[in-house]
Design a protein around this motif. Structure first.
Motif, PDB file in Angstrom:
ATOM      1  N   ARG A 119      -9.544  -1.676 -10.378  1.00  0.00           N
ATOM      2  CA  ARG A 119      -9.043  -2.129  -9.082  1.00  0.00           C
ATOM      3  C   ARG A 119      -8.598  -0.922  -8.254  1.00  0.00           C
ATOM      4  O   ARG A 119      -7.698  -0.193  -8.659  1.00  0.00           O
ATOM      5  CB  ARG A 119      -7.850  -3.074  -9.310  1.00  0.00           C
ATOM      6  N   VAL A 169      -6.558   1.193  -5.701  1.00  0.00           N
ATOM      7  CA  VAL A 169      -5.208   1.024  -5.150  1.00  0.00           C
ATOM      8  C   VAL A 169      -4.892   2.174  -4.211  1.00  0.00           C
ATOM      9  O   VAL A 169      -5.507   3.235  -4.261  1.00  0.00           O
ATOM     10  CB  VAL A 169      -4.127   0.951  -6.259  1.00  0.00           C
ATOM     11  N   MET A 170      -3.937   1.934  -3.326  1.00  0.00           N
ATOM     12  CA  MET A 170      -3.511   3.008  -2.449  1.00  0.00           C
ATOM     13  C   MET A 170      -2.020   2.870  -2.168  1.00  0.00           C
ATOM     14  O   MET A 170      -1.401   1.835  -2.401  1.00  0.00           O
ATOM     15  CB  MET A 170      -4.290   2.994  -1.141  1.00  0.00           C
ATOM     16  N   LYS A 171      -1.440   3.960  -1.657  1.00  0.00           N
ATOM     17  CA  LYS A 171      -0.048   3.958  -1.227  1.00  0.00           C
ATOM     18  C   LYS A 171      -0.109   3.816   0.282  1.00  0.00           C
ATOM     19  O   LYS A 171      -0.762   4.619   0.956  1.00  0.00           O
ATOM     20  CB  LYS A 171       0.570   5.306  -1.628  1.00  0.00           C
ATOM     21  N   ARG A 172       0.520   2.758   0.826  1.00  0.00           N
ATOM     22  CA  ARG A 172       0.465   2.583   2.277  1.00  0.00           C
ATOM     23  C   ARG A 172       1.424   3.523   2.991  1.00  0.00           C
ATOM     24  O   ARG A 172       1.017   4.289   3.842  1.00  0.00           O
ATOM     25  CB  ARG A 172       0.734   1.127   2.646  1.00  0.00           C
ATOM     26  N   SER A 173       2.694   3.511   2.592  1.00  0.00           N
ATOM     27  CA  SER A 173       3.698   4.463   3.101  1.00  0.00           C
ATOM     28  C   SER A 173       4.091   4.268   4.561  1.00  0.00           C
ATOM     29  O   SER A 173       3.295   3.934   5.419  1.00  0.00           O
ATOM     30  CB  SER A 173       3.233   5.909   2.920  1.00  0.00           C
ATOM     31  N   LYS A 195      -4.117  -5.637   3.615  1.00  0.00           N
ATOM     32  CA  LYS A 195      -3.645  -6.553   2.583  1.00  0.00           C
ATOM     33  C   LYS A 195      -2.134  -6.475   2.425  1.00  0.00           C
ATOM     34  O   LYS A 195      -1.584  -5.412   2.148  1.00  0.00           O
ATOM     35  CB  LYS A 195      -4.329  -6.138   1.277  1.00  0.00           C
ATOM     36  N   LYS A 196      -1.452  -7.561   2.594  1.00  0.00           N
ATOM     37  CA  LYS A 196      -0.005  -7.594   2.339  1.00  0.00           C
ATOM     38  C   LYS A 196       0.167  -7.698   0.836  1.00  0.00           C
ATOM     39  O   LYS A 196      -0.350  -8.621   0.209  1.00  0.00           O
ATOM     40  CB  LYS A 196       0.624  -8.818   3.019  1.00  0.00           C
ATOM     41  N   GLN A 197       0.866  -6.753   0.286  1.00  0.00           N
ATOM     42  CA  GLN A 197       1.064  -6.816  -1.162  1.00  0.00           C
ATOM     43  C   GLN A 197       2.377  -7.492  -1.497  1.00  0.00           C
ATOM     44  O   GLN A 197       3.277  -7.524  -0.691  1.00  0.00           O
ATOM     45  CB  GLN A 197       1.020  -5.408  -1.748  1.00  0.00           C
ATOM     46  N   GLN A 233       2.141   0.689  -7.483  1.00  0.00           N
ATOM     47  CA  GLN A 233       0.708   0.478  -7.231  1.00  0.00           C
ATOM     48  C   GLN A 233       0.023  -0.267  -8.375  1.00  0.00           C
ATOM     49  O   GLN A 233      -1.037  -0.852  -8.199  1.00  0.00           O
ATOM     50  CB  GLN A 233       0.013   1.822  -7.055  1.00  0.00           C
ATOM     51  N   GLU A 242       0.053  -6.084  -8.384  1.00  0.00           N
ATOM     52  CA  GLU A 242      -0.484  -6.712  -7.181  1.00  0.00           C
ATOM     53  C   GLU A 242       0.607  -6.839  -6.126  1.00  0.00           C
ATOM     54  O   GLU A 242       0.357  -6.734  -4.940  1.00  0.00           O
ATOM     55  CB  GLU A 242      -1.056  -8.101  -7.505  1.00  0.00           C
ATOM     56  N   ALA A 243       1.834  -7.079  -6.585  1.00  0.00           N
ATOM     57  CA  ALA A 243       2.942  -7.270  -5.636  1.00  0.00           C
ATOM     58  C   ALA A 243       4.109  -6.376  -6.023  1.00  0.00           C
ATOM     59  O   ALA A 243       4.392  -6.168  -7.206  1.00  0.00           O
ATOM     60  CB  ALA A 243       3.378  -8.726  -5.627  1.00  0.00           C
ATOM     61  N   GLU A 244       4.813  -5.861  -4.983  1.00  0.00           N
ATOM     62  CA  GLU A 244       5.913  -4.926  -5.227  1.00  0.00           C
ATOM     63  C   GLU A 244       7.058  -5.570  -5.986  1.00  0.00           C
ATOM     64  O   GLU A 244       7.658  -4.945  -6.871  1.00  0.00           O
ATOM     65  CB  GLU A 244       6.405  -4.370  -3.876  1.00  0.00           C
ATOM     66  N   ASP A 289       9.841   2.860  -1.157  1.00  0.00           N
ATOM     67  CA  ASP A 289       9.036   3.306  -0.007  1.00  0.00           C
ATOM     68  C   ASP A 289       7.521   3.328  -0.240  1.00  0.00           C
ATOM     69  O   ASP A 289       6.799   3.937   0.542  1.00  0.00           O
ATOM     70  CB  ASP A 289       9.495   4.699   0.448  1.00  0.00           C
ATOM     71  N   THR A 290       7.041   2.677  -1.289  1.00  0.00           N
ATOM     72  CA  THR A 290       5.598   2.759  -1.544  1.00  0.00           C
ATOM     73  C   THR A 290       4.801   2.145  -0.393  1.00  0.00           C
ATOM     74  O   THR A 290       3.756   2.667  -0.008  1.00  0.00           O
ATOM     75  CB  THR A 290       5.226   2.057  -2.875  1.00  0.00           C
ATOM     76  N   HIS A 291       5.301   1.045   0.166  1.00  0.00           N
ATOM     77  CA  HIS A 291       4.561   0.393   1.250  1.00  0.00           C
ATOM     78  C   HIS A 291       5.318   0.457   2.579  1.00  0.00           C
ATOM     79  O   HIS A 291       4.888   1.101   3.517  1.00  0.00           O
ATOM     80  CB  HIS A 291       4.214  -1.039   0.858  1.00  0.00           C
ATOM     81  N   GLU A 335       9.614  -4.288   3.373  1.00  0.00           N
ATOM     82  CA  GLU A 335       9.174  -4.808   2.068  1.00  0.00           C
ATOM     83  C   GLU A 335      10.032  -4.295   0.914  1.00  0.00           C
ATOM     84  O   GLU A 335      10.571  -5.066   0.132  1.00  0.00           O
ATOM     85  CB  GLU A 335       7.707  -4.414   1.825  1.00  0.00           C
TER      86      GLU A 335
END
Lengths: 455, 455
Positions: free
Chosen positions: A340, A342-346, A453-455, B207, B210-212, B232-234, B239
């Motif tokens: 899968r 994945v990325m860090k949005r930040s 995508k909202k995680q 990451q 799927e969800a923080e 602070d990942t997203h 969030e």
């Protein structure tokens, strides 16, 4: 005689890597296949390139990155779970590293090293990977910048071990040689990595004699290499250089030649021309002038702008401790886990990562590099567009396996060859001239999709 | 599990030390008793004090500073003389080091460490002595400066191993703890030296889910220490923090408490008050705010000047790589040889050294240090003048012998106690407030006499 990497064990890591690995173990997710990217964020030394180095050292260190009885005992005392500790001790890290060859010129925000393996293993090794690659690349880059400041025929000597940051000295001189030093005072590094060792003598040598000329005479008598006399212990112009000239004549009478004099203090803008004059007047045009005293690329460049030049620059502190930018901010970021991406949005746009397992290409046009190109691994070789695409990550090894011994002279030549190819780009001080790194449309789409995508 | 100093051998030296030692050997002067002074020339970080550190590490390293079969073979290949090599292998260094205890506050141009022994042995060990003492003192000083920027109750965590300069990481965290860090992420150092290890989790952990909130929940479930969630990942405010609050409530329901949240990017001047507000509004006043992201003493001070403060500062790169002054310019200078006091005259007045075997005293008035005093050894205790003179070099050991294991907490307390005593002096930013170091009249006379003497 142990290799310094033999001092490494599985505890050379950040505490949180062990916490995360244990939590993964508890969840039964520790062996999920993971893919991480290594890259650095900003250029050190206000520059626009980095010399990649440290891969061989990393390969050697990973062999020792194990949890033996003693380190397991330590983990037990730190409160880690016995079942997790047992897994650590029974499963030596099995990670795969793909990277460009050492000596490759690399650019910011570009994932030029890929690390794959069981999730927990990569996490545990992260600190070591960053520690070694960040440091050797940093020092190779600093040395390269100093080399850039030299004129043809000038020589750069590394004298820095005493001011290296502790045991960083083990590898600092290796990286300095890769980046462009011609020789090093660091005997240990020279013996271990096969680069030339050299040096002159210290003030203490002169102080050990009642008279400076006697000190010089005795040194010249016993030293079998290229004799360089340090002339500034008392008074360079009135005592040191005249004494060196006297000894040079005595050496000539016995068929030997003085190689150089070294100035280690004072105002070089005044001392270099005066020293040259004194030597030339004495018919010693062949005697080289070595200067040393807190030099860096900026001071070398300033000295080289004057009419009379030194021949050899001894650099120490500012090279081996990477003055100006003492750390390269390389990071290792998760790109894919269990298939899968994945990325860090930040919050910080520049901290957004590139998702997925990727490949990296260097594009050249008529043999000249014109940009790097990042695509997803499944895309394969980029379509023909008249330019040449060469895979940049041509080195690959697994932790624990023997990485073929690197010939440092090959690495060092690679640096110089590449710098020649990148010449126009590297010489520009124009901020706009950032080396172009582009990403494939598929990678852009994937990044966009994950951003939405909202995680 | 080897100690890292076990990687040391007699080759960890500059080439010129071996050249000089060999020339001395040829002259039959290699065993002449020599006395060298260690001191540094300028203050790092534009400061006005240095924390002395590294003595224990040096004692451990000197035990391994030997010429074994492999290193003798290497010296042979480098062209050194067989008789000299035989002497090296049969005569392990026998040098004596006198120094203040680690954690002592020391000052520029003051010979606070003395090294005595056979001339050739001190020369050979010079590089190692400088390498270790320079580095650990530098990092302890940087950590101390960061600690100076904290408010009461705030905590300083060392997260820097990945950005330490290569294997400098072995000892960087030791020195950072001495200087004032409360805990370190460096497991190896914590295990070896007995200071606390700690940490949170990385972006990769978040990451991996799927969800923080699921990532946080799982971490909190398995982590047995003080749980800190990286928010602070997203998107920290929209969030990360809401998810952390949710998990804090779930933890409370099962009798546990969230310890803190960590912000690792973004504009802290905006994020800290907003994060505090969100937590307080949720009734989570006890939840600490940890910040990390290229922090140094200057940024910590700036953040602490704002109305809402963070509780814990994670520092890495700028601490362990000593940003601002990446090397301490400590030197080892010959002061006496075979009973004859010597000095370096130099073109540069500030490079003139203090001749002779010396003693060093710290003068105090009503318990407050008011200056250091340098005298010749034969002078003995300074005459009574109403102030107290305490010998500063109270530690003494011989290479190869076991230095008693230092309790780092004792060293660390010494730093804080001394900083309290020196408070007025250390807090001044007035250039005129240099700590007074005076030299005895006898030493002045000797220096004057040698300056006059034409060599």
């Amino acid at each position: 005689m142990n290799h310094p990497t033999a001092a490494i064990n599985g505890l050379y890591t950040d505490f949180y890597e062990l916490s995360m690995a244990q939590a993964l173990f508890m969840e039964g997710r520790h062996e999920e296949p993971a893919c991480f990217d290594y890259f650095f964020r900003n250029y050190p030394f206000s520059g626009n390139y980095v010399i990649f180095a440290g891969l061989q050292t990393l390969g050697q260190a990973l062999k020792y990155f194990l949890y033996d009885e003693d380190s397991c005992k330590a983990l037990h005392e730190l409160g880690f779970d016995p079942a997790f500790i047992a897994w650590l001790s029974n499963h030596p890290p099995s990670i795969t590293i793909e990277a460009p060859p050492e000596g490759t010129i690399v650019f910011a925000q570009t994932p030029y090293v890929q690390v794959r393996g069981p999730f927990a293993h990569v996490l545990l090794a992260e600190t070591l990977i960053l520690n070694i690659l960040n440091f050797e690349s940093l020092i190779a880059t600093k040395a390269s910048r100093m080399k850039d400041a030299l004129l043809p025929g000038q020589v750069l000597l590394d004298f820095g071990l005493r001011r290296a940051q502790g045991f960083a000295g083990f590898h600092a001189s290796r990286a300095a040689y890769i980046g462009g030093c011609d020789s090093s005072s660091n005997v240990w590094s020279a013996v271990q990595y096969g680069h030339p060792a050299g040096g002159t003598h210290a003030h203490a040598w002169v102080q050990a004699f009642e008279a400076e000329d006697e000190a010089f005479r005795t040194f010249a008598k016993h030293f079998t290499g290229k004799t360089v006399l340090l002339v500034d212990t008392h008074d360079s112009l009135r005592e040191g250089i005249p004494n060196a000239i006297k000894i040079a004549r005595e050496m000539e009478a016995s068929g030997k030649q003085l190689f150089g004099i070294r100035l280690d203090s004072g105002d070089f803008t005044r001392l270099i021309p005066q020293a040259r004059q004194l030597l030339d007047d004495a018919g010693l045009r062949h005697v080289k002038i070595v200067v040393s005293d807190n030099l860096d690329e900026h001071r070398i460049r300033a000295l080289n702008a004057l009419p009379v030049k030194a021949d050899i620059f001894g650099v120490g502190t500012k090279l081996l401790a990477a003055d100006g930018s003492p750390a390269l901010n390389g990071v290792l970021k998760l790109a894919e886990l269990n298939g899968r991406p994945v990325m860090k949005r930040s919050d910080n746009p520049e901290k957004i990562t590139l998702p997925g397992e990727k490949q990296l290409w260097r594009i050249s046009d008529d043999g000249v590099p014109v940009g790097d190109y990042v695509s997803l691994s499944w895309e394969g070789r980029p379509p023909e567009d008249g330019r040449k695409y060469a895979a940049l990550r041509t080195e690959s090894f697994q932790s624990g396996s023997s990485l073929p011994r690197t010939d440092l002279d090959v690495v060092r030549s690679r640096v110089q060859t590449q710098k020649e190819l990148f010449r126009t780009f590297l010489n520009t001080s124009n901020e706009q001239a950032a080396y172009p790194v582009t990403i494939s449309n598929n990678l852009k789409d994937l990044q966009h999709e994950l951003l939405q995508k909202k995680q």
